[in-house]
Design a protein around this motif. Sequence first.
Motif, PDB file in Angstrom:
ATOM      1  N   LYS A 223       1.030  -1.124  -0.035  1.00 15.80           N
ATOM      2  CA  LYS A 223       0.092   0.100  -0.082  1.00 15.80           C
ATOM      3  C   LYS A 223       0.904   1.267  -0.072  1.00 15.80           C
ATOM      4  O   LYS A 223       0.588   2.118  -0.685  1.00 15.80           O
ATOM      5  N   GLU A 224       1.879   1.245   0.921  1.00 19.10           N
ATOM      6  CA  GLU A 224       2.596   2.565   0.861  1.00 19.10           C
ATOM      7  C   GLU A 224       3.556   2.570  -0.354  1.00 19.10           C
ATOM      8  O   GLU A 224       3.677   3.727  -0.887  1.00 19.10           O
ATOM      9  N   LEU A 225       3.910   1.548  -1.057  1.00 19.48           N
ATOM     10  CA  LEU A 225       4.626   1.343  -2.335  1.00 19.48           C
ATOM     11  C   LEU A 225       3.914   1.957  -3.497  1.00 19.48           C
ATOM     12  O   LEU A 225       4.524   2.694  -4.162  1.00 19.48           O
ATOM     13  N   PHE A 226       2.743   1.275  -3.703  1.00 14.67           N
ATOM     14  CA  PHE A 226       2.140   1.496  -4.864  1.00 14.67           C
ATOM     15  C   PHE A 226       0.806   1.972  -4.751  1.00 14.67           C
ATOM     16  O   PHE A 226      -0.003   2.391  -5.656  1.00 14.67           O
ATOM     17  N   GLY A 227       0.040   2.188  -3.535  1.00 11.99           N
ATOM     18  CA  GLY A 227      -1.354   2.439  -3.182  1.00 11.99           C
ATOM     19  C   GLY A 227      -1.581   3.815  -3.461  1.00 11.99           C
ATOM     20  O   GLY A 227      -0.937   4.772  -3.011  1.00 11.99           O
ATOM     21  N   GLY A 283     -36.437   8.480  -9.204  1.00  7.38           N
ATOM     22  CA  GLY A 283     -37.035   7.219  -9.403  1.00  7.38           C
ATOM     23  C   GLY A 283     -36.714   6.354 -10.771  1.00  7.38           C
ATOM     24  O   GLY A 283     -37.319   5.642 -11.063  1.00  7.38           O
ATOM     25  N   ARG A 284     -35.381   6.825 -11.273  1.00  3.30           N
ATOM     26  CA  ARG A 284     -34.962   6.131 -12.535  1.00  3.30           C
ATOM     27  C   ARG A 284     -33.630   6.374 -12.793  1.00  3.30           C
ATOM     28  O   ARG A 284     -33.006   6.965 -11.867  1.00  3.30           O
ATOM     29  N   THR A 285     -33.215   5.670 -13.629  1.00  7.58           N
ATOM     30  CA  THR A 285     -31.632   5.917 -13.861  1.00  7.58           C
ATOM     31  C   THR A 285     -31.266   7.171 -14.393  1.00  7.58           C
ATOM     32  O   THR A 285     -32.194   7.911 -15.213  1.00  7.58           O
ATOM     33  N   ALA A 286     -30.187   7.663 -14.141  1.00  9.95           N
ATOM     34  CA  ALA A 286     -29.752   9.054 -14.571  1.00  9.95           C
ATOM     35  C   ALA A 286     -28.173   9.204 -14.900  1.00  9.95           C
ATOM     36  O   ALA A 286     -27.487   8.039 -14.353  1.00  9.95           O
ATOM     37  N   ILE A 287     -27.738  10.006 -15.257  1.00 10.49           N
ATOM     38  CA  ILE A 287     -26.171  10.086 -15.528  1.00 10.49           C
ATOM     39  C   ILE A 287     -25.594  10.899 -14.600  1.00 10.49           C
ATOM     40  O   ILE A 287     -25.972  11.994 -13.987  1.00 10.49           O
ATOM     41  N   TYR A 288     -24.579  10.427 -13.857  1.00  6.94           N
ATOM     42  CA  TYR A 288     -23.824  10.829 -12.836  1.00  6.94           C
ATOM     43  C   TYR A 288     -22.359  11.245 -13.311  1.00  6.94           C
ATOM     44  O   TYR A 288     -21.713  10.446 -14.085  1.00  6.94           O
ATOM     45  N   THR A 289     -21.579  12.257 -12.679  1.00  4.26           N
ATOM     46  CA  THR A 289     -20.368  12.393 -12.995  1.00  4.26           C
ATOM     47  C   THR A 289     -19.591  12.163 -11.916  1.00  4.26           C
ATOM     48  O   THR A 289     -19.845  12.740 -10.499  1.00  4.26           O
ATOM     49  N   ARG A 290     -18.575  11.482 -12.125  1.00  7.26           N
ATOM     50  CA  ARG A 290     -17.557  11.167 -10.807  1.00  7.26           C
ATOM     51  C   ARG A 290     -16.180  11.873 -11.214  1.00  7.26           C
ATOM     52  O   ARG A 290     -15.585  11.484 -12.007  1.00  7.26           O
ATOM     53  N   GLU A 291     -16.041  12.747 -10.297  1.00  6.25           N
ATOM     54  CA  GLU A 291     -14.729  13.629 -10.518  1.00  6.25           C
ATOM     55  C   GLU A 291     -13.765  13.038  -9.110  1.00  6.25           C
ATOM     56  O   GLU A 291     -14.188  13.433  -7.979  1.00  6.25           O
ATOM     57  N   SER A 292     -12.662  12.735  -9.657  1.00 15.26           N
ATOM     58  CA  SER A 292     -11.900  12.134  -8.594  1.00 15.26           C
ATOM     59  C   SER A 292     -10.503  12.905  -8.388  1.00 15.26           C
ATOM     60  O   SER A 292     -10.112  13.511  -9.249  1.00 15.26           O
ATOM     61  N   ARG A 293      -9.961  12.984  -7.042  1.00 12.95           N
ATOM     62  CA  ARG A 293      -8.804  13.567  -6.734  1.00 12.95           C
ATOM     63  C   ARG A 293      -7.989  12.849  -5.753  1.00 12.95           C
ATOM     64  O   ARG A 293      -8.458  11.914  -5.205  1.00 12.95           O
ATOM     65  N   ILE A 294      -6.702  12.696  -6.236  1.00 11.94           N
ATOM     66  CA  ILE A 294      -5.840  11.850  -5.278  1.00 11.94           C
ATOM     67  C   ILE A 294      -5.893  12.205  -3.876  1.00 11.94           C
ATOM     68  O   ILE A 294      -5.440  13.835  -3.543  1.00 11.94           O
ATOM     69  N   ASN A 295      -5.928  11.642  -2.829  1.00 12.83           N
ATOM     70  CA  ASN A 295      -5.687  12.021  -1.420  1.00 12.83           C
ATOM     71  C   ASN A 295      -4.572  11.566  -0.829  1.00 12.83           C
ATOM     72  O   ASN A 295      -4.266  12.031   0.273  1.00 12.83           O
ATOM     73  N   GLU A 296      -4.052  10.504  -1.391  1.00  9.88           N
ATOM     74  CA  GLU A 296      -2.767   9.902  -0.688  1.00  9.88           C
ATOM     75  C   GLU A 296      -1.860   9.296  -1.981  1.00  9.88           C
ATOM     76  O   GLU A 296      -2.475   8.521  -2.599  1.00  9.88           O
ATOM     77  N   LEU A 297      -0.579   9.597  -1.755  1.00 10.74           N
ATOM     78  CA  LEU A 297       0.364   9.304  -2.875  1.00 10.74           C
ATOM     79  C   LEU A 297       1.212   8.050  -2.660  1.00 10.74           C
ATOM     80  O   LEU A 297       1.663   8.182  -1.224  1.00 10.74           O
ATOM     81  N   PRO A 298       1.778   7.364  -3.637  1.00 10.78           N
ATOM     82  CA  PRO A 298       2.547   6.208  -3.109  1.00 10.78           C
ATOM     83  C   PRO A 298       4.013   6.668  -3.368  1.00 10.78           C
ATOM     84  O   PRO A 298       4.332   7.696  -4.098  1.00 10.78           O
ATOM     85  N   ARG A 299       4.996   5.663  -3.000  1.00 10.28           N
ATOM     86  CA  ARG A 299       6.331   5.958  -3.531  1.00 10.28           C
ATOM     87  C   ARG A 299       6.665   5.654  -4.883  1.00 10.28           C
ATOM     88  O   ARG A 299       7.443   6.430  -5.537  1.00 10.28           O
ATOM     89  N   TYR A 300       5.927   4.474  -5.593  1.00  8.48           N
ATOM     90  CA  TYR A 300       6.048   4.491  -6.869  1.00  8.48           C
ATOM     91  C   TYR A 300       4.374   4.673  -7.499  1.00  8.48           C
ATOM     92  O   TYR A 300       3.655   4.002  -7.146  1.00  8.48           O
ATOM     93  N   LEU A 301       4.535   5.496  -8.443  1.00  9.94           N
ATOM     94  CA  LEU A 301       3.329   5.779  -9.034  1.00  9.94           C
ATOM     95  C   LEU A 301       3.139   4.908 -10.471  1.00  9.94           C
ATOM     96  O   LEU A 301       3.854   4.969 -11.657  1.00  9.94           O
ATOM     97  N   THR A 302       2.072   3.950 -10.528  1.00  7.71           N
ATOM     98  CA  THR A 302       1.966   3.394 -11.840  1.00  7.71           C
ATOM     99  C   THR A 302       0.850   4.045 -12.670  1.00  7.71           C
ATOM    100  O   THR A 302      -0.115   4.461 -12.374  1.00  7.71           O
TER     101      THR A 302
END
Length: 471
Positions: A223-227, A283-302
Amino acid sequence: VCIKWQKQVFPGIEIDTSQPPMVFKTQLYTLTGVPPERQKIMVKGGILKDDTDWSTLGLKDGQKLMMIGTADEIVKAPEKGPVFVEDLPEEEQAAALGHSAGLYNLGNTCYMNSTLQCLHSVPELKSALLSYSDNVRGNGVDQASHSLTVATRNTFGELDQSVRPVAPLHFLQMLRKKYPQFAQQQNNVYMQQDAEECWTQLIYTLSQTLTSEASEPTAAQMKELFGIDLVSRVHCAESGEESSESESVYSLKCHISHDVNHLHEGLKHGLKTELEKVSPSLGRTAIYTRESRINELPRYLTVQFVRFFWKRESNQKAKILRKVDYPLELDVYDFCSDELKLKLQTPRQVLRDAESAKFGLKVEVKTSRTQNIEGSSTSAGESSSMDIDKADSSVPKKQLTGIYDLIAVLTHKGRSADSGHYVGWVKQDDGKWIEFDDDNPSIRKEEEILKLSGGGDWHMAYICLYKARVI
């Protein structure tokens, strides 16, 4: 079977007819020192080919076969196993390894070889594996995961010590035992597999086994290395609903479209996605937008370039060949959450001061007027000037800065993930780059690495591995 080579006879050699001839050739290599590419094995008046189907040869127990070929002249052929550096004469040891050894292709296994070579470039991972015992299994770890971890550890050890290419037979067997999809065959030949799937599955397995229960307390955990911890805002413009989500992943995705020319643009696309789900208020399906941000970085980023997609009309994986440039130095500050940006500000200022000092520039940190290049005030110092030693002492060591340096690239050449060829390109401690094309490593220039960005039929980046720059 019985093998006759020069004046020597090797009786009782077993052939696993479920494996390609290359596996048999690597067995003979460990016995004779004759590399597989130099071996000519006479069978039925012809020469055994790498793609020969064993069932067509009609082999019988005890049958005698003849091998022609010259052993490597650099070192004496071992009785068994690879040749290790410490077994060489002292004068040869220094020149033997300018880099780690190559890996033999055991029949469409370049996807596996390139993955191993790239991950082998992470010293903290090797240290964690070294502390993993043959007899230790953490809570909930199955035997197949344990065996694959041991095989990874042993293969990395052979790569570091051998002066000849290594045949990762045991690792391949354990990989196929844990993940049977890598044992798929077509016309009795093992199929090419997706290197990203191999990478992901291996990282997942190691994240399960290399835990505090299974390794030394000081060993870095996966987790610390790549998470990578992500925090996401999920919003529906139609209903006004909004929620937040968090997740941990082991890679960032670079999505490729007609308007993506650079890794930064692809990462931005990858962190903003649309999904369809049921809206409680509508009461039905709809389109959602997911905007993500990095909250914790690893030593090695893939970073994975999402180059493959399923083409319905041809019912197979197709490849996006578009050129997407990537940098030797990657700054992910813009993709971080506000909370993480705040944590990064002081380490980034110290890093900039250190780099300025290297060029003999006087480091001055002004009062509240001083602004970071990101546009927010810094509190790295209140005095009118500060030398780099004071700046260093005010910040704990080994803090991440959000800036990463490229250390490995896994490339793919070809039009489909189910075919083509994978290669690993790895930066060495001395700054040189090595192209690990199975058992044939070769030195490359840094400018050649940046040409692996796509746009044609040449090798193009599929996975990039970056190392964190810390202070």
